[in-house]
Design an enzyme around this catalytic site. Structure first.
Site, PDB file in Angstrom:
ATOM      1  N   SER A 266       1.084  -0.892   0.086  1.00  0.00           N
ATOM      2  CA  SER A 266       0.074  -0.268  -0.116  1.00  0.00           C
ATOM      3  C   SER A 266       1.167   1.322   0.233  1.00  0.00           C
ATOM      4  CB  SER A 266      -1.288   0.349   0.888  1.00  0.00           C
ATOM      5  OG  SER A 266       0.021  -0.221   2.671  1.00  0.00           O
ATOM      6  N   ASP A 267       0.554   2.321  -0.847  1.00  0.00           N
ATOM      7  CA  ASP A 267       1.288   3.408  -0.126  1.00  0.00           C
ATOM      8  C   ASP A 267       0.223   4.231   1.095  1.00  0.00           C
ATOM      9  OD1 ASP A 267       3.259   5.872  -0.456  1.00  0.00           O
ATOM     10  OD2 ASP A 267       1.368   6.195  -2.385  1.00  0.00           O
ATOM     11  N   TYR A 268       1.164   5.078   1.324  1.00  0.00           N
ATOM     12  CA  TYR A 268       1.814   5.480   3.560  1.00  0.00           C
ATOM     13  C   TYR A 268      -0.191   5.944   3.032  1.00  0.00           C
ATOM     14  CZ  TYR A 268       3.592   8.202   7.085  1.00  0.00           C
ATOM     15  OH  TYR A 268       4.424   8.471   8.053  1.00  0.00           O
TER      16      TYR A 268
END
Length: 722
Positions: A266-268
């Site tokens: 995932s991204d942040y």
């Protein structure tokens, strides 16, 4: 085909508890440098000790990574090593030009050289994984993250994505991942992030299947074919479905259709943001949706590890899906050599930019610059001349020309200013300086024989969360240029920026303009190399420069309307145009000048017809050849470009799409033949069905060759039915 470490992965999986498996799907941040919220240091140490953590980002330094790694390896039950990741986007200690600048070189070798140098520095500090390359094609210059990508064209972006992946990782089979100087790459952001509405970061993207497959997906497919180890999900929605919970893009396209066997991160806080999107009801729902859609590792937010046991018990996720995700992560850890050698060699740690790395950055920066104008051959300047040079403007003495995501090096090592670069390049000339004050700049220019005006965006004005509604020069800079111009002294303008700019009327009057982007640690030296002719500029624009913000989106590879603008009848009212702007871009994709001159012959085809079946089934190709000649008086580079237009198709095609480019260096008077080979990938397109149908349709294809997207030299190819 079995994975190289399949038996070892299976054996380890068999010894893991469900909680330990879920822990491998978690990545925590050592600090809050790259997203909202603070660091998770205490949580990371506790989770590593308990064997409930797979990865940590935002940590570097051999001593730091080794200390945390020892907790995971020597104190947890199974001793599974952590994978340390960092945003090594265009350099670690040695910052290179931003990726958009590298794309302007039209030479993918620049990206490979950056990646190799960066990987060597980062790995010595315990980092084994970078969140790069970013390959988000975008038609939206207001979006700050255009600086991190390679521009508006999928073909150019694919070439640079492939080169950067290979620079980080080595061969596509992953056989060098365990070697010193190699790190795992991450293709991001999957997918269509570059289409954010209004250019506002994190915004929605409403996209058709054909636009998704023909514009946004090709660079990711190229990265997968190059062996990219990981893929990162995007923050945006894709036609209403958030990318972090999108089974069509992650499961159907990436993992099933393309056979990607790495893992998706995932991204942040991207999993948690499924709730804010209105797609998930709560944290447990977000974990279920993301994991079942194909996401394998959660960055920063902790919904999968927090709710995974409950979701398994309820049958809302399966152990088969968890095991698949864990296996993908463990596979990479084995490939990187983490089980055999989990620690960084502190005695071999690189802690500052080496001279050879700086030299590489300087060469790449100069190769990435684009000469936009050079009337009267003002450039190159003479380093041994007797006249004084005034270096003026708000960025003339700036030591922060690294650009967005400059990495740890940008915080520790200043970039060379243009002022210092010019003084070093012309030690015998008098070089004076004035900053952004208009009166001081005018006085300095008036007292000199010529001026170099240095303007543009500071690094902080582009990158993530740096969207701009007005992409002109910052306040006061156009007035400064005009005031210096009014002195009557010769002048050249140097632009620093992380995006295409809407340039004012000053551009028409300026004798010489050099697009320098954000060039990295050796910025000033590289600019001076070009200004004084040590390097003959040969870069080209990888993005279209608009006339005004109101003209956006404007890009070369657009589709025609039923009433396209006709330059032969410019005043005809019922046409697709603006009443208050000239038609077309301010500066077109592919534009760039040189200190020498070139001619490109008319294109020649190896055959005038080819069958659609031969293209699709037999891999048949057709060659397009041109002769390039240096007609000037010095050695220089030219980028020969090939564009394709499918004149009539079942889905309207772009008026032109780049399908070939080659940067060539020629001595004065020399000629060479440049040959491009076109096949089904170049002449076909993806249809609008979700199953992923690619076709080449019979019909007429116009093939354009030249030195920018506005070339008119063409030849016609006909694809015929069987």
């Amino acid at each position: 085909m079995p994975r190289p470490y399949e038996d070892k992965v299976k054996e380890l999986l068999g010894r893991m508890t469900p909680e330990e498996k879920l822990g491998q799907l978690q990545q925590l941040s050592w600090n809050g440098d790259t997203g909202p919220g603070g660091g998770q240091t205490d949580q990371a140490e506790a989770s590593a000790r308990a064997g409930l953590l797979g990865s940590v980002l935002n940590i570097h330094g051999a001593a730091h990574t080794n200390a945390l790694q020892r907790i995971a390896v020597e104190e947890s039950r199974l001793g599974i090593p952590l994978l340390f990741g960092l945003d090594v986007i265009h350099g670690h200690w040695t910052t290179f030009p931003i990726p958009l600048a590298q794309a302007a070189s039209f030479d993918p070798e620049t990206a490979r050289r950056d990646a190799e140098a960066s990987a060597k520095e980062a790995r010595s500090q315990g980092v084994r994984w970078t969140f790069s390359p970013m390959m988000d094609v975008s038609h939206e210059p207001r979006w700050g993250r255009v600086a991190e990508g390679n521009g508006e064209d999928p073909f150019l972006t694919s070439a640079f994505a492939t080169a950067k992946v290979r620079g980080y990782q080595g061969p596509a089979d992953g056989g060098e991942l365990a070697d010193d100087g190699r790190i795992a790459a991450c293709a991001k952001h999957f997918v269509a992030y570059g289409g954010a509405e209004g250019g506002r970061d994190y915004n929605a993207v409403d996209v058709s299947e054909q636009r998704l497959r023909n514009l946004y997906l090709p660079p990711f497919r190229a990265a997968v074919e190059a062996g990219v180890a990981t893929v990162m999900a995007a923050f945006n929605t894709v036609a209403g479905v958030p990318a972090h919970g999108n089974p069509h893009t992650m499961n159907e396209v990436l993992k099933t259709e393309w056979g990607f066997d790495g893992f998706v991160v995932s991204d942040y806080t991207g999993v948690a943001e499924l709730i804010a999107h209105g797609y998930a009801e709560d944290g447990a729902d977000a974990a279920r949706l993301a994991l079942n859609a194909g996401l394998d590792m959660e960055m920063v937010s902790t919904h999968v590890v927090d709710h995974g046991t409950e979701l398994l018990a309820q049958g809302r996720i399966t152990m088969e899906r968890v095991d698949d995700a864990v296996a993908r992560i463990l596979q990479l850890k084995f490939a990187l050599g983490l089980f055999a050698n989990p620690y960084a060699d502190e005695s071999a740690e690189i802690t500052d930019p080496a001279p050879e790395a700086r030299a590489t950055s300087r060469a790449v920066a100069a190769r990435s610059m684009v000469l936009l104008k050079n009337e009267g051959e003002l450039l190159p300047l003479c380093p041994a001349g007797s006249g004084a040079v005034a270096v003026v403007g708000p960025l003339a003495d700036s030591a922060d020309l690294h650009g967005t995501w400059g990495g740890p090096g940008a915080h520790r090592f200043p970039s060379v200013s243009v002022l210092d670069g010019i003084r070093a390049a012309a030690p015998d000339r008098t070089v004076t300086h004035a900053g952004g004050d208009i009166d001081e700049a005018v006085a300095a220019a008036s007292a000199a024989d010529l001026a170099v005006i240095v303007v543009g965006e500071e690094s902080r004005l582009s990158g993530e969360a740096c969207s701009r509604s007005d992409i002109g020069l910052p306040a006061g800079q156009e007035e400064l240029i005009e005031a210096v111009a009014a002195t009557g002294k010769p002048y050249a303008v140097v632009l620093f920026n992380g995006r295409p700019l809407a340039l004012g009327a000053w551009l028409d009057a300026a004798p010489a303009v050099l697009e320098a982007w954000h060039p990295g640690i050796e910025a000033g030296h590289a600019v001076a190399d070009v200004l004084f002719g040590r390097v003959n500029p040969g870069g080209k624009l990888p993005v279209t420069f608009p006339r005004s913000v109101g003209q956006i989106p404007i890009y070369y590879n657009h589709e025609n309307t039923g009433r396209p603008y006709d330059p032969q009848t410019p005043d005809e009212h019922f046409r697709s145009r603006y009443l208050d702007l000239p038609q077309g871009p301010r500066l077109p994709f592919g534009h760039g000048l040189s200190y020498t001159s070139f001619t490109v012959s008319a294109p020649c085809l190896s055959r005038e017809t080819i069958s659609a079946t031969a293209l699709m089934d037999d891999g048949a190709t057709v060659e397009v050849a041109v002769t390039l000649t240096n007609t000037g008086e010095c050695v220089g580079d030219e980028v020969v470009q090939l564009y394709v237009h499918d004149v009539a198709a079942s889905i309207t095609q772009p008026v032109r799409k780049l399908r070939g480019f080659e940067r060539v260096t020629l001595a004065p008077g020399a000629s060479t033949t440049v040959t491009f080979r076109l096949g089904a990938d170049d002449l076909g397109f993806w249809t609008n069905d979700r199953a992923g149908t690619f076709t080449v349709e019979p019909g007429r294809f116009d093939l354009y060759t030249g030195t920018s997207s506005e070339t008119e030299d063409r030849v016609t190819l006909r694809v015929v039915p069987d």
